[in-house]
Design a protein around this motif. Structure first.
Motif, PDB file in Angstrom:
ATOM      1  N   ASP A 126       0.842  -1.419  -0.082  1.00 39.46           N
ATOM      2  CA  ASP A 126       0.034  -0.089  -0.755  1.00 39.46           C
ATOM      3  C   ASP A 126       0.923   0.896  -0.075  1.00 39.46           C
ATOM      4  OD1 ASP A 126      -2.068  -1.675  -0.208  1.00 39.46           O
ATOM      5  OD2 ASP A 126      -2.403  -1.234   2.237  1.00 39.46           O
ATOM      6  N   TYR A 127       0.198   1.871  -0.634  1.00 39.65           N
ATOM      7  CA  TYR A 127       0.979   3.279  -0.641  1.00 39.65           C
ATOM      8  C   TYR A 127       1.283   3.908   0.278  1.00 39.65           C
ATOM      9  CZ  TYR A 127       3.389   7.288  -2.196  1.00 39.65           C
ATOM     10  OH  TYR A 127       4.364   8.776  -3.034  1.00 39.65           O
ATOM     11  N   PRO A 128       1.905   4.172   1.200  1.00 42.50           N
ATOM     12  CA  PRO A 128       2.228   5.034   3.255  1.00 42.50           C
ATOM     13  C   PRO A 128       1.921   6.783   3.016  1.00 42.50           C
ATOM     14  CG  PRO A 128       4.322   4.788   2.294  1.00 42.50           C
ATOM     15  CD  PRO A 128       3.884   4.581   0.900  1.00 42.50           C
ATOM     16  N   GLY A 129       2.067   7.173   1.980  1.00 40.28           N
ATOM     17  CA  GLY A 129       2.130   8.705   1.744  1.00 40.28           C
ATOM     18  C   GLY A 129       0.371   9.063   1.646  1.00 40.28           C
ATOM     19  N   ASP A 130       0.028  10.740   1.433  1.00 40.50           N
ATOM     20  CA  ASP A 130      -0.818  11.279   1.097  1.00 40.50           C
ATOM     21  C   ASP A 130      -0.585  11.347  -0.397  1.00 40.50           C
ATOM     22  OD1 ASP A 130      -2.935  13.583   0.157  1.00 40.50           O
ATOM     23  OD2 ASP A 130      -3.178  13.625   2.973  1.00 40.50           O
ATOM     24  N   ARG A 131      -1.127  10.774  -1.192  1.00 41.71           N
ATOM     25  CA  ARG A 131      -1.313  11.055  -2.742  1.00 41.71           C
ATOM     26  C   ARG A 131      -1.550  12.523  -3.286  1.00 41.71           C
ATOM     27  NH1 ARG A 131      -4.442   5.750  -4.669  1.00 41.71           N
ATOM     28  NH2 ARG A 131      -3.873   7.173  -6.761  1.00 41.71           N
ATOM     29  N   ALA A 132      -2.666  13.175  -2.837  1.00 42.09           N
ATOM     30  CA  ALA A 132      -3.405  14.065  -3.215  1.00 42.09           C
ATOM     31  C   ALA A 132      -1.983  15.428  -2.152  1.00 42.09           C
ATOM     32  CB  ALA A 132      -4.319  14.597  -2.283  1.00 42.09           C
ATOM     33  N   ILE A 133      -1.742  15.033  -1.620  1.00 41.76           N
ATOM     34  CA  ILE A 133      -0.645  16.171  -1.054  1.00 41.76           C
ATOM     35  C   ILE A 133      -0.046  16.531  -2.140  1.00 41.76           C
ATOM     36  CG2 ILE A 133       0.426  16.676   0.526  1.00 41.76           C
ATOM     37  CD1 ILE A 133      -1.607  17.094   2.690  1.00 41.76           C
ATOM     38  N   GLU A 134       1.129  15.189  -1.615  1.00 38.08           N
ATOM     39  CA  GLU A 134       2.206  14.718  -2.414  1.00 38.08           C
ATOM     40  C   GLU A 134       2.417  15.470  -4.325  1.00 38.08           C
ATOM     41  OE1 GLU A 134       4.564  11.082  -2.132  1.00 38.08           O
ATOM     42  OE2 GLU A 134       3.791  11.316   0.115  1.00 38.08           O
ATOM     43  N   ARG A 135       0.561  14.743  -4.514  1.00 34.14           N
ATOM     44  CA  ARG A 135       0.688  15.743  -5.892  1.00 34.14           C
ATOM     45  C   ARG A 135       0.498  17.012  -5.977  1.00 34.14           C
ATOM     46  NH1 ARG A 135      -2.865  16.854 -10.191  1.00 34.14           N
ATOM     47  NH2 ARG A 135      -1.932  16.099 -11.798  1.00 34.14           N
ATOM     48  N   ARG A 136      -0.085  17.650  -4.945  1.00 34.38           N
ATOM     49  CA  ARG A 136       0.100  18.870  -5.088  1.00 34.38           C
ATOM     50  C   ARG A 136       1.230  19.746  -5.102  1.00 34.38           C
ATOM     51  NH1 ARG A 136      -4.287  18.610  -2.414  1.00 34.38           N
ATOM     52  NH2 ARG A 136      -3.830  19.634  -0.431  1.00 34.38           N
ATOM     53  N   LEU A 137       1.866  18.847  -4.505  1.00 40.54           N
ATOM     54  CA  LEU A 137       3.035  19.139  -4.570  1.00 40.54           C
ATOM     55  C   LEU A 137       4.093  18.876  -4.791  1.00 40.54           C
ATOM     56  CD1 LEU A 137       4.526  18.084  -0.460  1.00 40.54           C
ATOM     57  CD2 LEU A 137       4.224  20.356  -1.356  1.00 40.54           C
ATOM     58  N   LYS A 138       4.026  18.128  -5.935  1.00 41.82           N
ATOM     59  CA  LYS A 138       4.915  17.442  -7.148  1.00 41.82           C
ATOM     60  C   LYS A 138       4.519  19.089  -8.523  1.00 41.82           C
ATOM     61  CE  LYS A 138       4.042  14.103  -9.070  1.00 41.82           C
ATOM     62  NZ  LYS A 138       3.587  11.566  -9.193  1.00 41.82           N
ATOM     63  N   SER A 139       3.563  18.630  -8.415  1.00 49.16           N
ATOM     64  CA  SER A 139       2.458  20.175  -9.381  1.00 49.16           C
ATOM     65  C   SER A 139       3.404  21.279  -9.080  1.00 49.16           C
ATOM     66  CB  SER A 139       0.866  19.926  -9.604  1.00 49.16           C
ATOM     67  OG  SER A 139       0.749  18.684  -9.756  1.00 49.16           O
ATOM     68  N   ILE A 140       3.916  21.700  -8.000  1.00 50.83           N
ATOM     69  CA  ILE A 140       3.869  23.033  -7.982  1.00 50.83           C
ATOM     70  C   ILE A 140       5.471  22.916  -7.966  1.00 50.83           C
ATOM     71  CG2 ILE A 140       4.651  24.826  -6.150  1.00 50.83           C
ATOM     72  CD1 ILE A 140       1.982  23.857  -4.608  1.00 50.83           C
ATOM     73  N   MET A 141       6.066  22.035  -7.933  1.00 50.86           N
ATOM     74  CA  MET A 141       7.925  21.594  -8.470  1.00 50.86           C
ATOM     75  C   MET A 141       8.120  21.475 -10.304  1.00 50.86           C
ATOM     76  SD  MET A 141       9.483  19.378  -5.746  1.00 50.86           S
ATOM     77  CE  MET A 141       8.221  19.289  -3.600  1.00 50.86           C
ATOM     78  N   ARG A 142       7.509  20.798 -10.679  1.00 47.77           N
ATOM     79  CA  ARG A 142       6.838  20.908 -12.098  1.00 47.77           C
ATOM     80  C   ARG A 142       6.850  22.684 -12.920  1.00 47.77           C
ATOM     81  NH1 ARG A 142       6.005  16.156 -14.262  1.00 47.77           N
ATOM     82  NH2 ARG A 142       5.475  14.437 -12.997  1.00 47.77           N
ATOM     83  N   TRP A 143       5.548  23.602 -12.153  1.00 45.12           N
ATOM     84  CA  TRP A 143       5.825  24.464 -12.378  1.00 45.12           C
ATOM     85  C   TRP A 143       7.183  25.734 -12.278  1.00 45.12           C
ATOM     86  CZ3 TRP A 143       2.566  27.333 -15.583  1.00 45.12           C
ATOM     87  CH2 TRP A 143       3.056  28.801 -15.036  1.00 45.12           C
ATOM     88  N   ASN A 144       7.283  25.790 -11.019  1.00 46.60           N
ATOM     89  CA  ASN A 144       8.681  26.228 -10.230  1.00 46.60           C
ATOM     90  C   ASN A 144       9.623  25.553 -11.204  1.00 46.60           C
ATOM     91  OD1 ASN A 144       7.501  27.505  -8.715  1.00 46.60           O
ATOM     92  ND2 ASN A 144       7.662  26.267  -6.857  1.00 46.60           N
ATOM     93  N   ALA A 145       9.925  24.491 -11.658  1.00 48.80           N
ATOM     94  CA  ALA A 145      11.493  23.988 -12.021  1.00 48.80           C
ATOM     95  C   ALA A 145      11.128  25.476 -13.903  1.00 48.80           C
ATOM     96  CB  ALA A 145      11.319  22.819 -12.215  1.00 48.80           C
ATOM     97  N   MET A 146       9.785  24.476 -14.638  1.00 49.97           N
ATOM     98  CA  MET A 146       9.521  24.894 -15.467  1.00 49.97           C
ATOM     99  C   MET A 146      10.371  26.743 -15.998  1.00 49.97           C
ATOM    100  SD  MET A 146       6.861  26.341 -17.212  1.00 49.97           S
ATOM    101  CE  MET A 146       5.912  26.627 -16.335  1.00 49.97           C
ATOM    102  N   ALA A 147       8.815  27.214 -14.368  1.00 49.01           N
ATOM    103  CA  ALA A 147       9.284  28.563 -15.114  1.00 49.01           C
ATOM    104  C   ALA A 147      10.528  29.507 -14.688  1.00 49.01           C
ATOM    105  CB  ALA A 147       8.440  28.944 -12.855  1.00 49.01           C
ATOM    106  N   MET A 148      11.508  29.178 -13.747  1.00 52.00           N
ATOM    107  CA  MET A 148      13.058  28.738 -13.644  1.00 52.00           C
ATOM    108  C   MET A 148      13.299  29.139 -14.853  1.00 52.00           C
ATOM    109  SD  MET A 148      15.283  26.751 -11.184  1.00 52.00           S
ATOM    110  CE  MET A 148      14.051  26.201 -10.042  1.00 52.00           C
TER     111      MET A 148
END
Ligand SMILES: Cc1ncc(C[n+]2csc(CCOP(=O)(O)OP(=O)(O)O)c2C)c(N)n1
Ligand SMILES: [Mg+2]
Length: 903
Positions: A86-108
């Motif tokens: 089973d996945y031990p993390g909070d998938r929804a939060i992790e996805r949001r965090l990852k999405s923001i990282m995607r954005w910032n990485a692209m933005a820079m």
């Protein structure tokens, strides 16, 4: 060839009957049937025959038509759904965090390129965000008390993603991101790639020169075991070495060239993650094949635990429902070029061309819209699949693990570059593409500012920010982070090597002097244990084999055999806690060990002093990029280019005779190259080096040219230590009162030409020549250019004088250099030598012959040195040219001799 399988009629019927059952019953039944057939064969045919038959069958399997080669399993996930934790993390939060990282990485990247042309990469991290985020949230362990932290080699081009995370973690601020790739901007900026030299508190391991991260990670993992075996660690648990590499990067010989080491050494402390986005810079990695299958075969053959993560969870049900075996057949027959196409085309295309090839397969996806088909994830984008793979890798015992994760290059970039051949180079996005990206990842940025690609960071008290920090806190701290707590070693001062200052009664080479010095150092009560002798199968050449017996060669297995030379005094001894790293014929491997040992002060908080001795020709010329990296990673230690000198290494010829490594070494900003002539010089340089590196904590390393020519080893003149380390000192003055004055710079074993020339010049030509030992032209040059630059920028202030300026200012006469290296080595200081420098050197390809003939050929023998000095004097009108002509005759030098060819 068909495997013959003799069995009784009943048994035959049983096998045939099971064929029907197999078709209808699926996997479990197949293996049960195979097992009973196997047992039957064992019983009726015996072990040997059964093994033969199995080999025949395996051969057939290998020969079966398939796009990949080697030992492979079907093109599906290695871990079946049933075994997925089973996945031990909070998938929804992790996805949001990852999405923001995607954005910032692209933005820079986009931001940096809106006003400058500094470049950057979006697509690599876009493909690997999930690979990193699952590890960051659940696996990477930061450094803590008695734990050095997991050692993570991040894929160089994914650096923006790591910065984006560090920004969310509060370790970087907006200004840092704003100045991505603008390091010289006000307030500083972020380096393009992982460079510990440039960001010493952040990056640990440079990776962007492809192939170097992979090979270094292997030797790092082995070095960790070495430290442990030698009792130099006090870990509460063993760190893991993680290396993330690109599938295209696997083409570098360094990437795969050492993978057998990891299996041989049972390195279950290493995990490789190959980001198989099927693309490299120009196009597909294996358009006509399947990179995952190819790598699986190679790694399996090399003894690794291979985990394939190909399909995301959405595929589980589709795969399960396929009873025909056609889906697997289709998955297997498509090549990577096809899979790339399914990314850039709409779902309808995949439906028609992938599933549609066999009508039965279309039925498997009738319940899915085209949109849903286009969103069927690849395994590397599915946190549950990646978590399962990482957990299996962590649990694997006795073997290294490689995870082959299938991803999409430029994932989420849509029209801007998802899966396109141009995606690696994509660094700009138009407003429409930005809006689409924002929609896809649900980034809370408003229309009015979107074109400016602002960075976004959730508030510190948001659930996201708290979750992110809590996860890293639970795992011990941030990664990457380079945390260096300076540990000072009790290194000996030069007088510890006092025997070298007295000179020796017998002739010796500098290589012999070095081996003697190393032996003494290994015996040192405090730092002897920190010394790491490293050799690539050349110990006997350098006379280092005497160390085998006393210190042992490190081997995780000890010595399972009796060495053939056991009866001799100095036998070949392998030991579980051996101190010597005998790397076999791998300069790249030995260099990786040098780097692992030379950065142990930083990665383990345990300073080690590596001495890596090798054939100098196979140093920077062969593994120059690793020399460069040693500078970047702030490695410390001593590189010993033995058998140096184009004419000193006689007999070996063109490929071995090195006359330019000193120049290569000079190009590395943190490398101090030395060309010592005598044992006492070596002792002074090494003692000073140890002080600078392990007491003063300077991040530098040394390159020392060593020669194998025996010659007198004189005592050290008084007061020359400072000159030895600075690079030049007067070793032996000429006679007093002469009208004609000259100066000869010698170094290495060609110093002997200078000393003998000094005598002839005095006896035959009335020239008083001072002989100087030039221990490091690079250091002299560096000091001079530093002064020159200051003077240029402060034209109205009193000029600074360099060491060479001061040293030579009062000397009169001409200056001549003679070297066993190409002329460019001494010429480095020519601009600062009063009246210029006349140089004799060994430009051109080497030859196999005697030292005498070689030196005449290149013009660096005693006679040529005399002639060169006289010529320099004649050029300055200090003697008549006829004297030179006469000397050429007297000394028997043929002026028409064919010179070495240089175009
Ligand atoms: C030794 C070396 N050669 C060439 C390059 C230039 N280069 C940078 S990224 C890249 C392609 C990388 O492809 P891959 O390894 O598949 O990584 P991806 O970005 O696809 O994850 C190339 C050729 C390099 N950085 N290092
Ligand atoms: Mg790739």
């Amino acid at each position: 060839m068909r495997a013959s399988f003799p069995c009784s009629r009943n048994e035959f019927i049983q096998v045939k009957a099971s064929k029907k059952e197999i078709n209808s019953a699926g996997g479990n039944k197949v293996s049960a049937t195979l097992k009973s057939v196997f047992e039957l064969a064992l019983e009726s045919q015996g072990t040997e025959r059964t093994a033969q038959m199995l080999e025949q069958l395996a051969q057939e399997l290998r020969n079966a038509p398939r796009p990949a080669s080697g030992v492979t399993t079907p093109y599906v996930n290695t871990i079946p759904v049933e075994d997925q934790p089973d996945y031990p993390g909070d998938r929804a939060i992790e996805r949001r965090l990852k999405s923001i990282m995607r954005w910032n990485a692209m933005a820079m990247v986009v931001k940096a390129n809106s006003t400058t042309n500094v470049g950057g990469h979006i697509a690599s991290f876009a493909s690997s965000a999930t690979l990193y985020e699952v590890a960051q949230n659940h696996f990477f362990r930061g450094a803590s008390e008695n734990f050095p932290g997991d050692m993570v080699y991040f894929q160089g081009h994914a650096a923006p993603g790591m910065y984006a995370r560090a920004y969310m973690e509060g370790r970087l601020d907006e200004n840092d991101l704003q100045n991505f790739r603008q390091e010289l901007a006000e307030g500083g900026g972020l380096s393009s790639y992982p460079h510990p030299y440039l960001m010493p508190e952040f990056w640990q391991f440079p990776t962007v020169s492809m192939g170097l991260g992979p090979i270094m990670s292997l030797y790092q993992a082995r070095f960790n075991r070495y430290l442990q075996a030698r009792g130099l660690t006090n870990w509460k648990s063993e760190p893991k070495v993680w290396a993330f590499l690109g599938d295209g990067e696997s083409d570098e010989p360094e990437s795969l060239g050492a993978i057998t080491l990891a299996a041989r050494e049972n390195l279950d402390n290493i995990i490789w993650v190959v980001n198989c986005n099927l693309q490299r810079l120009d196009g597909p990695v294996r358009g006509n094949g399947k990179i995952i299958q190819e790598l699986e075969g190679l790694f399996t053959g090399a003894g690794w635990n291979v985990i394939k993560v190909i399909w995301g969870s959405e595929w589980d049900d589709i795969i399960k429902r396929d009873k025909s075996g056609l889906l697997l057949k289709r998955m297997e027959e498509c090549v990577d070029g096809d899979y790339q196409k399914y990314v850039v085309e709409p779902g309808s295309y995949t439906r028609k061309h992938f599933f549609g090839k066999y009508p039965e397969l279309l039925e498997l996806v009738t319940h899915l819209s085209d949109e849903q088909i286009s969103k069927l994830l690849r395994g590397g984008h599915d946190v549950r699949k990646m978590y399962a793979a990482y957990q299996a890798a962590m649990d694997c015992k006795g073997q290294p693990t490689v995870i082959l994760a299938k991803t999409v290059k430029g994932y989420g970039l849509g029209e801007a570059g998802e899966g396109k051949n141009i995606s690696h180079q994509q660094k700009k996005m138009n407003e429409k593409e930005l809006r689409e990206f924002r929609r896809r990842f649900d980034i809370p940025i408003s229309d009015d500012v979107i074109a400016e690609t602002p960075f976004f960071r959730p508030a510190p008290d948001s659930a996201e920010a708290k979750y992110l920090l809590a996860r890293r806190q639970a795992l011990g701290g941030f990664i990457p982070a380079r945390i260096v707590k300076p540990v000072t070693l009790d290194v000996p001062k030069a007088d510890y090597f006092a025997e070298f200052f007295k000179g020796s009664t017998t002739d010796a080479s500098t290589t012999m002097a070095f081996v003697r010095l190393l032996t003494i150092l290994l015996r040192h009560k405090s730092v002897g244990k920190n010394v790491v002798p490293i050799i690539p199968d050349e110990a006997r050449t350098f006379g280092m084999d005497a160390l085998f017996k006393d210190y042992g060669i490190y081997s995780s297995k000890g010595q399972l055999y009796e060495p053939v030379d056991k009866k001799s005094l100095l036998y070949y001894l392998e030991k579980k806690d051996g101190q010597i790293l005998e790397e076999g014929i791998s300069e790249a491997g030995a260099m990786s060990s040098f780097i692992a040992a030379g950065t142990s002060y930083a990665s383990h908080g345990v300073p080690m002093i590596p001495f890596y001795a090798y054939y100098s020709m196979f140093g920077p010329q062969r593994v120059g990029d690793q020399f460069w990296l040693a500078g970047d990673i702030r490695a410390k230690g001593f590189l010993l280019g033995a058998t140096s000198g184009r004419t000193s290494l006689n007999g070996e010829g063109l490929q071995h005779q090195d006359g330019h490594s000193l120049l290569h070494a000079s190009t590395i900003p943190t490398c101090l190259p030395y060309d010592p002539a005598f044992g006492f010089e070596l002792a002074v340089i090494i003692a000073d080096g140890m002080r600078r590196m392990f007491v003063e904590h300077e991040d530098i390393f040394y390159y020392l040219a060593l020669y194998n020519e025996n010659h007198p080893m004189p005592p050290m003149p008084a007061g020359v230590e400072d000159g030895i380390v600075k690079g030049l000192y007067k070793f032996k003055a000429g006679y007093d009162g002469a009208k004609i004055k000259a100066h000869i710079f010698g170094s290495g074993s060609i110093m002997q030409s200078a000393l003998k020339a000094q005598m002839i010049l005095a006896e035959k030509y009335g020239v008083s020549a001072d002989v100087w030992s030039a221990t490091s032209y690079k250091l002299l040059r560096t000091d001079a250019i530093r002064c020159q630059r200051w003077n240029m920028l402060h034209p109205t202030q009193p000029a600074k004088k360099s060491y060479v300026d001061n040293l030579l200012a009062k000397e009169s006469g001409v200056f001549v250099a003679v070297s066993d290296n190409i002329r460019t080595v001494p010429d480095q200081i020519a601009p600062w030598v009063p009246g210029g420098l006349f140089t004799l050197g060994t430009d051109g390809f080497g030859r196999s012959d005697t030292r005498g003939r070689l030196r005449r050929f290149f013009g660096v023998d005693v006679e040529s040195t005399v002639i060169g000095t006289l010529y320099a004097l004649a050029e300055k009108k200090l003697i008549d040219r006829k004297v030179v002509a006469q000397a050429i005759k007297d000394l028997g030098v043929d002026p028409e001799m064919v010179p070495p060819q240089i175009v």
